[in-house]
Design a protein around this motif. Structure first.
Motif, PDB file in Angstrom:
ATOM      1  N   UNK A   1       0.834  -1.202   0.000  1.00  0.00           N
ATOM      2  CA  UNK A   1       0.000   0.000   0.000  1.00  0.00           C
ATOM      3  C   UNK A   1       0.870   1.254   0.000  1.00  0.00           C
ATOM      4  N   UNK A   2       1.917   1.249   0.830  1.00  0.00           N
ATOM      5  CA  UNK A   2       2.768   2.446   0.926  1.00  0.00           C
ATOM      6  C   UNK A   2       3.560   2.655  -0.364  1.00  0.00           C
ATOM      7  N   UNK A   3       4.086   1.554  -0.895  1.00  0.00           N
ATOM      8  CA  UNK A   3       4.894   1.688  -2.124  1.00  0.00           C
ATOM      9  C   UNK A   3       4.024   2.066  -3.312  1.00  0.00           C
ATOM     10  N   UNK A   4       2.867   1.440  -3.439  1.00  0.00           N
ATOM     11  CA  UNK A   4       1.959   1.778  -4.547  1.00  0.00           C
ATOM     12  C   UNK A   4       1.497   3.232  -4.433  1.00  0.00           C
ATOM     13  N   UNK A   5       1.100   3.628  -3.217  1.00  0.00           N
ATOM     14  CA  UNK A   5       0.599   4.995  -3.028  1.00  0.00           C
ATOM     15  C   UNK A   5       1.675   6.007  -3.381  1.00  0.00           C
ATOM     16  N   UNK A   6       2.902   5.712  -2.979  1.00  0.00           N
ATOM     17  CA  UNK A   6       4.005   6.630  -3.261  1.00  0.00           C
ATOM     18  C   UNK A   6       4.262   6.722  -4.766  1.00  0.00           C
ATOM     19  N   UNK A   7       4.242   5.583  -5.434  1.00  0.00           N
ATOM     20  CA  UNK A   7       4.568   5.560  -6.867  1.00  0.00           C
ATOM     21  C   UNK A   7       3.448   6.150  -7.726  1.00  0.00           C
ATOM     22  N   UNK A   8       2.198   5.997  -7.269  1.00  0.00           N
ATOM     23  CA  UNK A   8       1.070   6.366  -8.132  1.00  0.00           C
ATOM     24  C   UNK A   8       0.457   7.719  -7.785  1.00  0.00           C
ATOM     25  N   UNK A   9       0.936   8.329  -6.701  1.00  0.00           N
ATOM     26  CA  UNK A   9       0.377   9.607  -6.263  1.00  0.00           C
ATOM     27  C   UNK A   9       0.479  10.693  -7.312  1.00  0.00           C
ATOM     28  N   UNK A  10       1.565  10.695  -8.059  1.00  0.00           N
ATOM     29  CA  UNK A  10       1.719  11.796  -9.029  1.00  0.00           C
ATOM     30  C   UNK A  10       0.701  11.698 -10.162  1.00  0.00           C
TER      31      UNK A  10
END
Ligand SMILES: NC(=O)c1ccc[n+]([C@@H]2O[C@H](COP(=O)([O-])OP(=O)(O)OC[C@H]3O[C@@H](n4cnc5c(N)ncnc54)[C@H](OP(=O)(O)O)[C@@H]3O)[C@@H](O)[C@H]2O)c1
Length: 248
Positions: free
Chosen positions: A166-175
């Motif tokens: 969740x943290x890695x996906x959220x970080x990568x896809x936030x932009x």
């Protein structure tokens, strides 16, 4: 602001249990819902019928998420049904197996990771072109990821992996404006946790909860609607406990 009118949602494992309740709740909020199932086609049909009978829009979609190419096949079918845009993914399908460390087999361990971790990972990957600004991804974690309950070490490890993803996906896809969160239920009375229907299971469950009843699938669905909706527009990278105050 919880309205999901005009949005399309995919819920995996929507034939039964928590996924079924989430599919019905998303449809009630106005979303068109793609009701994924593995083997329980009749049950998926009844979810689709219930949504349509209530004036909503739904279609069923099949895929075996234990197979290595299952997520890829599912993404292709979703694209064929929904076109270029998916607003909400709830990757809910999962399996569990209670076993001591000694009893846990390599086959069970691999199956747990295949369905609970590999499938959501590659489903998100394969659906990436369909997500856009405002899309919301919801994964299913568990109380077991943070507490040692019920001889579930291998299963719990799969849910710990979800909290990490969740943290890695959220970080990568936030932009791209895509939010990614997880819901962590405690014990919910479903086929997976049918021990909660026994007296001993009920006593165990109530003993670790602040709220003194056994959760039903519908108790989890509201959190999924919230995370899917604009009300949660500033929430990403989090695991939301929805567990009646378990193991506080
Ligand atoms: N129940 C709980 O106490 C609890 C607590 C914490 C977290 N969770 C999590 O919540 C989620 C839903 O659990 P639940 O209790 O609702 O489970 P459930 O009642 O056993 O339902 C599981 C769902 O996952 C689907 N599924 C399982 N294996 C599949 C496969 N190989 N391919 C495709 N679909 C598959 C099933 O589809 P078919 O029947 O169509 O094959 C079914 O719709 C899971 O991720 C679980 O780990 C549950």
């Amino acid at each position: 602001m919880t309205s999901l009118t005009g949005k399309t949602a995919l819920v995996t494992g929507a034939s039964r249990g928590i996924g079924r309740a989430i599919a019905l709740a998303l449809a009630k909020a106005g979303a068109r819902v793609l009701v994924h199932f593995g083997s329980a086609e009749d049950a998926a049909d009844s979810v689709v019928e219930a949504i349509r009978a209530a004036g909503g829009s739904a279609e069923k979609v099949a895929a075996d998420l234990r197979a290595a190419d299952g997520p890829h096949e599912l993404a292709k079918r979703v694209r064929a049904l929904a076109g270029d845009r998916l607003d909400v993914l709830v990757a809910n399908a999962g399996i569990s197996k209670a076993a001591t460390i000694e009893e846990t087999t390599v086959e069970d361990f691999d199956d747990l990771f295949a369905v609970n971790v590999r499938a959501p990972y590659f489903l998100v990957q394969q659906l990436l072109p369909m997500f856009g600004d405002g899309s919301s991804v919801v994964l299913l974690s568990s109380l077991a990821a943070r507490s040692a309950v019920n001889n579930l070490s291998a299963y719990a490890a799969t849910k710990g992996a979800i909290d990490t993803l969740v943290r890695h996906f959220a970080s990568a896809l936030g932009e791209r404006g895509i939010r990614v969160n997880a819901i962590a239920p405690g014990v919910v009375e479903t086929d997976m946790s049918n021990f909660a229907k026994t007296d001993a299971g009920r006593d165990f469950t109530l003993g670790m909860q602040a709220l003194k009843r056994v959760a039903q699938p519908d108790d989890i669905a509201g959190a999924a609607v919230f995370l899917a909706s604009d009300l949660a527009r500033w929430v990403t990278g989090d695991t939301l406990r929805v567990d009646g105050g378990s193991k506080l």
